[in-house]
Design a protein around this motif. Structure first.
Motif, short mmCIF file in Angstrom:
data_model
loop_
_atom_site.label_atom_id
_atom_site.label_comp_id
_atom_site.label_asym_id
_atom_site.label_seq_id
_atom_site.Cartn_x
_atom_site.Cartn_y
_atom_site.Cartn_z
N UNK A 70 0.86 -1.18 0.00
CA UNK A 70 0.00 0.00 0.00
C UNK A 70 0.90 1.24 0.00
N UNK A 71 0.33 2.39 -0.32
CA UNK A 71 1.05 3.65 -0.28
C UNK A 71 0.59 4.42 0.95
N UNK A 72 1.53 4.82 1.78
CA UNK A 72 1.20 5.55 3.00
C UNK A 72 0.68 6.94 2.63
N UNK A 73 -0.38 7.37 3.32
CA UNK A 73 -0.98 8.67 3.05
C UNK A 73 -0.20 9.83 3.63
N UNK A 74 0.81 9.56 4.47
CA UNK A 74 1.60 10.62 5.08
C UNK A 74 2.97 10.77 4.41
N UNK A 75 3.72 9.68 4.35
CA UNK A 75 5.08 9.75 3.77
C UNK A 75 5.10 9.37 2.29
N UNK A 76 4.00 8.85 1.76
CA UNK A 76 3.84 8.50 0.36
C UNK A 76 4.82 7.43 -0.12
N UNK A 77 5.30 6.61 0.80
CA UNK A 77 6.17 5.50 0.44
C UNK A 77 5.33 4.25 0.25
N UNK A 78 5.77 3.40 -0.67
CA UNK A 78 5.10 2.12 -0.87
C UNK A 78 5.63 1.16 0.18
N UNK A 80 4.94 -2.59 2.63
CA UNK A 80 4.32 -3.92 2.66
C UNK A 80 3.06 -3.85 3.51
N UNK A 81 2.14 -4.74 3.25
CA UNK A 81 0.87 -4.74 3.98
C UNK A 81 1.10 -4.94 5.47
N UNK A 82 2.16 -5.60 5.85
CA UNK A 82 2.45 -5.81 7.28
C UNK A 82 2.83 -4.52 7.99
N UNK A 83 3.17 -3.45 7.25
CA UNK A 83 3.54 -2.16 7.82
C UNK A 83 2.34 -1.23 8.00
N UNK A 84 1.16 -1.68 7.61
CA UNK A 84 -0.05 -0.86 7.72
C UNK A 84 -0.45 -0.77 9.19
N UNK A 85 -0.56 0.47 9.71
CA UNK A 85 -0.93 0.67 11.12
C UNK A 85 -2.42 0.93 11.25
N UNK A 86 -2.94 1.82 10.42
CA UNK A 86 -4.37 2.14 10.49
C UNK A 86 -4.84 2.75 9.20
N UNK A 87 -6.13 2.84 9.06
CA UNK A 87 -6.75 3.43 7.88
C UNK A 87 -7.77 4.46 8.35
N UNK A 89 -10.44 7.33 6.89
CA UNK A 89 -11.19 7.86 5.75
C UNK A 89 -10.69 7.27 4.44
N UNK A 90 -10.37 5.98 4.46
CA UNK A 90 -9.94 5.29 3.25
C UNK A 90 -8.48 5.49 2.89
N UNK A 91 -7.75 6.18 3.74
CA UNK A 91 -6.33 6.41 3.49
C UNK A 91 -5.54 5.58 4.49
N UNK A 92 -4.60 4.78 3.98
CA UNK A 92 -3.79 3.91 4.84
C UNK A 92 -2.55 4.66 5.31
N UNK A 93 -2.13 4.37 6.56
CA UNK A 93 -0.94 4.99 7.15
C UNK A 93 -0.04 3.87 7.68
N UNK A 94 1.27 4.07 7.53
CA UNK A 94 2.24 3.07 7.98
C UNK A 94 2.54 3.24 9.46
#
Length: 98
Positions: A70-78, A80-87, A89-94
């Protein structure tokens, strides 16, 4: 001082043969083996900052989004799904940005 036990040992006779003049000529001979480099040719190999690179072409192969990233909504880095902390409003954050 380190001792090289594999080096051939000098006898007293060999040590006395090394005169000051002979040692000076050996030192001068070491400097004569250096290769003179053409300064112009060496300078052409360096790229200076701000150089005109308009004639250069860059080829980049863009891969489609993978299912396990996924692409982080804050740092805009791609990430891995295991780095996803929360979502939110439909935006994922690492995990690094939360």
């Amino acid at each position: 001082m380190a001792t090289d036990y594999d080096a051939p040992r000098k006898t007293d006779e060999d040590v006395s043969e090394d005169s000051i003049e002979e040692l000076k000529t050996r030192r001068n001979d070491k400097n004569s083996g250096k290769v003179d480099e053409d300064e112009v040719e060496a300078a052409e190999a360096f790229e200076l900052p701000g150089a005109d690179l308009s004639h250069e072409e860059l080829t980049v192969r863009v891969l489609p989004r993978q299912a396990d990233e996924f692409t982080c909504g804050s740092c805009f880095l791609v990430k891995a799904a295991s780095q996803r902390a929360e979502s939110r409003k439909g935006i994922d954050y690492c995990v690094d940005c939360v």
